[in-house]
Design a protein around this motif. Structure first.
Motif, PDB file in Angstrom:
ATOM      1  N   SER A  74      -6.597  -0.293  -2.699  1.00 17.37           N
ATOM      2  CA  SER A  74      -4.936  -0.258  -0.565  1.00 17.37           C
ATOM      3  C   SER A  74      -4.968   1.333  -0.972  1.00 17.37           C
ATOM      4  CB  SER A  74      -4.082  -1.315  -1.720  1.00 17.37           C
ATOM      5  OG  SER A  74      -3.144  -0.352  -2.621  1.00 17.37           O
ATOM      6  N   VAL A 130      -6.072  -2.854   2.835  1.00 16.81           N
ATOM      7  CA  VAL A 130      -6.310  -3.362   2.082  1.00 16.81           C
ATOM      8  C   VAL A 130      -8.608  -3.235   1.932  1.00 16.81           C
ATOM      9  CG1 VAL A 130      -6.331  -5.050   0.323  1.00 16.81           C
ATOM     10  CG2 VAL A 130      -4.427  -3.924   1.334  1.00 16.81           C
ATOM     11  N   GLU A 177       0.741  -4.833   3.200  1.00 15.39           N
ATOM     12  CA  GLU A 177      -0.858  -5.410   4.667  1.00 15.39           C
ATOM     13  C   GLU A 177       0.158  -5.818   5.462  1.00 15.39           C
ATOM     14  OE1 GLU A 177      -4.925  -6.648   4.643  1.00 15.39           O
ATOM     15  OE2 GLU A 177      -4.250  -7.332   3.943  1.00 15.39           O
TER      16      GLU A 177
END
Length: 995
Positions: A400, A450, A443
């Protein structure tokens, strides 16, 4: 029961509807087709021919065959043989009394003959079979009533399961949506002992057939033995609740706990949802005329929604079609198959059509063939199995990073919250559940991007395996054709397989993290609900506030509201209000103050602590405690609160709720929707359906295991008992208000909407306090002497007169002479009363010694002498059932297992955050448990965090009775301060020990 007149028995038959037995008839005929012993009798084939034969002649041979079949099963049952092998039931029948079985058989035959004579000769053969089955069942039920055993009213725990098995013998498949009466029809069978069968005896047929066995997949996903999974499926199919299974069917689930059982049920529901979706997809594709044999096989192999989506995506309505489909429409599928099967004969130039788009050049044809091959590779089961297995052994990481184009609406404070995940990488096998939930939240907020990273080594090995094994051409392929094959593999992996794997990994990680988060919430909720009550105290509840004042409510030891008021402690009137508070405490002799932990809690706590330190409330020794007020404000404006406290201001209702949370946490907290109690982690990010189902199940489990006194409990508490719901609870309360208190559990059967199945599930968790009904019963006994007619007494504590009972309206107290049964105050299930009575005769005890020291002494001495296994064998029951009986007989009348757990932490003084120093040792109470640490209230206004790495097994008490392996809300701990971050108000703690 033998003195019941014949008309009463005939009446029993008319209660059952024809619809129930029509399905039973179909099941019976289906099973008899598969039965090897009765292979000569095939009812389906005889139906047409039977119309030409006289009806009486047709019935006789069938009746004789049924008797023979029953006799066979009886003789086998005496030697402990399992039920029908093709059903693979995990229950066996053992130690059956042959004399009683023969008597019952004679009675069945007599009833069947009498019923056959009354039949109309114009009936159809199928109707005759249905009627005959009805006589079989009702004859069995009536003959059991005449057997002379008290077990007719009170079967053992194992009897109930055997009843289920007997039902299963008449059908190859499970029937869903059966009425409770049908399921309970054989509950009065002779006692049997459930045992574990071999692991291969686990085949269960589902409504929706797939290419995989549901028991096998369920066992693999939950790591639970096959035979246990098979039993659990049968128990859930039969509408059994988790509390009932955990307490009264332990031997069938191999002592699993409630959380494991919930996990199995959830996985089972997922698998059934996938199967249902697969079949609806199949019907849709068939309707469009696009179904092929390979596609059907691929769909029936799907075990997850991700696999189903991958296979069915190209066939969705409105889809413009995949690249492979467009190539197939151009007629290139034959070329792709020839490349694999006979590459020597493939001539791609022959497919060139200059005027057709997609076929105008050789390069277009090669691209089309490549797309078709890539699609075939990506949907091949063996290929996907190989790549999944390969990924299990290789390093796959999830990464991420901060999103490059963050939305302008994103708050900077939100971005700072994800500082840890702005450059994060971790192996998917090692990543923690809370990290997955945090990444997903980032996200969704458009703060993080990600991706799953699969190394090139995996791709290279996959391509090598495909070329050398699975997708190797069956002959010599020219270099240009091999180049197409290599390109197809690259394209298939990059465009189809890699995205599929990413979706699968992310879905699996998210699903596991959500489940763990929900399970953690459930464990915390259980711990909070089972906090030890503080009975027998008058309490003052305080809902703190600034401008609108602190709301006060004084409640009696029986939770009655004695007084409500508002005081303004933080507006310069503190000294004047202190006099009012002192006067209230003295007037009601109240020495315990309960303060809610909301707004102004800190100042209110300091106010009371200061007065207590000055001994202001003398002669009272006043103490206070802080309690969570989460959900109190929501409850105070709910219809339930309005009904319970009509006319009271909602602000004052919350003060009442805060006080009652200490007096009886379970009774008060069940009024609030579980997700508002606030003891979870990422609760808004997980599936709300799953969260609600799990939390409702935990509440049901807690309320059931604690038990309720049916004559004094509230409707809200009653609706959470296993087997009950809002309507049934309402009907029970209405019946109680109309007819007076319940004298014994048997009266529950008179309540509207409470059928045999509901009674079976709830009866063991409902208590009837014997002291409470003594006065009522003495009046009933006096009036009972005036009732005319012969009465028959059953060991359930009800005397039934010989008057016929037809409609429910005639089921009044006049027809029944009520007798209290001391077993009704215990956790022993009515189905085991007969075993309990025989056990009492073994130890020479009486019902009036239940819960007394002499009873415990008799039980202990008898157990030391004989041993529990030997006693269980002689009683023809299981060790688990006998243990429940022993517990019920030896526990005191007012036993509450919550008293073994932690009480609220009462205090007299206060500590500030600024007073803390690194190294200070404090005691505190756990507020919340998460996957990354434990939050502890140490009395400084901010909870400290014990990182999960500091919670080791060595520090957890081994002697103390625990509800779970980890720490949970309400537990008292001793901690040491490791770090203090005053600007961010963060305290890091180390766990020393659990108090």
């Amino acid at each position: 029961m033998s003195s019941l007149p014949r008309r009463a028995k005939v009446k029993v038959q008319t209660v059952v509807s024809k619809d129930e037995f029509s399905s039973f008839s179909e099941l019976s005929s289906a099973s008899e087709e598969d039965d090897k012993e009765d292979s000569a009798w095939e009812p389906q084939k005889k139906v047409p021919r039977s119309r030409k034969q006289p009806i009486p002649k047709e019935c006789k041979p069938k009746r004789v065959r049924r008797v023979k079949k029953t006799t066979l099963q009886i003789s086998d049952g005496s030697e402990g043989v399992a039920v029908k092998e093709e059903l693979n039931n995990s229950v066996a029948i053992a130690d059956v009394d042959l004399e009683d079985r023969k008597n019952k058989l004679d009675t069945v035959q007599t009833l069947k003959t009498a019923k056959t004579k009354r039949k109309n000769s114009a009936q159809s053969p199928s109707g005759q079979r249905t009627k005959k089955l009805k006589v079989d069942e009702e004859g069995n039920r009536a003959s059991t009533m005449e057997s002379g055993h008290e077990a007719a009213e009170m079967p053992s725990t194992s009897t109930m399961w055997e009843g289920a098995c007997k039902k299963e013998e008449n059908g190859d498949d499970f029937t869903f949506g059966q009425s409770p009466l049908k399921k309970m029809k054989t509950e009065t069978c002779p006692q049997g002992q459930p045992v574990r069968l071999p692991a291969n005896a686990t085949n269960i047929k589902e409504e929706v057939e797939m290419n995989w066995d549901i028991v096998q997949v369920l066992s693999e996903r939950t790591n639970i033995e096959l035979w246990v999974c098979a039993n659990i499926i049968r128990l859930f199919n039969d509408d059994n609740t988790i509390p009932f299974i955990i307490r009264y069917r332990k031997e069938l689930i191999n002592n699993l706990d409630a959380d494991s059982l919930r996990e199995v049920r959830q996985t089972l529901e997922e698998l059934r949802a996938v199967a249902k979706k697969v079949h609806s997809t199949i019907q849709k594709i068939k309707k469009e005329g696009k179904m092929s044999e390979c596609l059907l096989k691929a769909l029936l192999n799907c075990k997850t929604f991700e696999e189903l989506e991958h296979v069915s995506a190209p066939y969705k309505t409105g889809s413009k079609g995949t690249k492979a489909q467009r190539a197939k429409q151009l007629g290139l599928e034959g070329a792709a198959r020839t490349l694999l099967e006979n590459p020597g004969q493939l001539n791609l130039l022959s497919y060139i059509k200059p005027n057709v788009k997609g076929l105008s050049a050789l390069q277009d044809i090669e691209t089309g063939v490549q797309h078709i091959l890539a699609d075939m590779i990506a949907k091949d089961k063996d290929t996907l199995d190989f790549i999944r297995k390969l990924c299990q052994n290789r390093y796959i990481c999830i990464q991420s990073s901060l999103a490059k184009v963050s939305s302008k609406k994103v708050n900077e404070k939100d971005v700072d919250k994800f500082l840890l995940y702005q450059n994060f990488s971790c192996n998917i096998r090692n990543i923690q559940h809370h990290q997955i939930l945090a990444i997903n939240r980032g996200e969704n907020l458009k703060i993080l991007t990600v991706k799953v990273n699969i190394s090139d080594g995996v791709k290279n090995e996959f391509c090598r395996w495909c070329i050398q094994n699975r997708w190797r051409p069956r002959g010599f392929a020219r270099p240009e054709l091999m180049k197409i094959l290599h390109s197809s593999l690259d394209d298939s992996f990059k465009r189809l397989i890699y995205p599929l794997l990413c979706r699968e990994f992310r879905a699996k990680l998210t699903s596991d993290a959500e489940k763990e988060s929900v399970m953690m919430f459930g464990r915390n909720l259980r711990q909070l609900l089972l906090t030890s009550p503080v009975p027998g105290r008058t309490l003052m509840g305080v809902d703190p506030g600034y401008k609108h004042g602190c709301k006060l409510a004084i409640i009696s030891p029986t939770s009655q509201i004695l007084h409500t008021d508002v005081v303004y402690l933080h507006c310069g009137q503190g000294f004047r209000e202190a006099e009012k508070i002192k006067r209230l405490l003295l007037n009601f002799n109240c020495s315990t103050v309960v303060i809610g932990n909301g707004t102004a809690c800190r100042e209110t706590e300091a106010y009371f602590a200061d007065l207590i330190m000055k001994n202001y409330f003398a002669p009272l020794d006043v103490v206070y405690c802080i309690v969570s007020e989460a959900g109190a404000s929501i409850y105070s404006v709910s219809p339930e609160a309005n009904k319970e406290m009509p006319g009271l201001d909602p602000n004052l209702r919350s003060a009442v709720s805060i006080a009652r949370r200490v007096q009886d946490p379970l009774a008060e907290l069940v009024k609030i929707e579980p997700k508002h109690i606030g003891v979870g982690m990422y609760q808004h990010d997980v599936s709300q359906t799953l969260l609600k189902a799990t939390l409702d199940s935990v509440v049901e489990e807690c309320v059931s295991f604690v038990g309720v006194d049916i004559n004094i409990c509230s409707e809200v508490l009653l609706r959470h008992i296993a087997g009950l719901n809002a309507n049934r609870a309402k009907n029970i309360i209405e019946w109680r208000e109309k007819n007076g208190p319940f004298v014994n559990r048997e009266q529950l059967k008179k309540v509207k909407g409470l059928g045999p199945k509901s009674f079976q599930q709830c009866a063991g968790f409902i208590r009837i306090n014997q002291d409470y009904i003594r006065t009522f019963c003495s009046q009933q006994t006096e009036s009972a002497g005036q009732i005319q007619g012969v009465a028959v007494t059953s060991s359930a504590g009800v005397e039934v007169t010989n008057e016929k009972q037809g409609k429910k309206k005639s089921k009044t107290a006049v027809d029944v002479v009520l007798k209290p049964n001391p077993l009704d105050q215990t956790c022993i299930h009515p189905e085991s009363y007969d075993i309990a009575m025989r056990f009492l005769s073994f130890i020479r005890g009486t019902l009036y010694e239940i819960g007394k020291p002499e009873m415990e002494q008799k039980i202990n001495s008898f157990l030391e002498k004989e041993g529990i296994e030997k006693i269980a064998e002689s009683l023809q029951t299981t060790v688990h059932t006998l243990q429940v009986i022993i517990d019920g007989l030896s526990q005191p009348e007012s036993f509450d297992f919550r008293t073994d757990f932690d009480k609220p932490d009462f205090k007299r003084s206060i500590v500030c955050l600024e007073d803390l120093q690194v190294g200070t040792v404090l005691t505190g109470k756990v507020e919340n448990a998460t996957l990354f640490g434990i939050f502890v209230d140490i009395g400084v206004g901010r909870s400290g965090l014990i990182p999960i790495r500091n919670v080791t097994e060595a520090k957890l008490s081994k002697t103390k009775k625990r509800r779970s392996l980890g720490l949970g809300p309400g537990e008292r701990v001793e901690v040491q301060v490791l770090n203090i971050d005053i600007p961010r108000s963060r305290i890091t703690l180390d766990l020393i020990r659990v108090l």
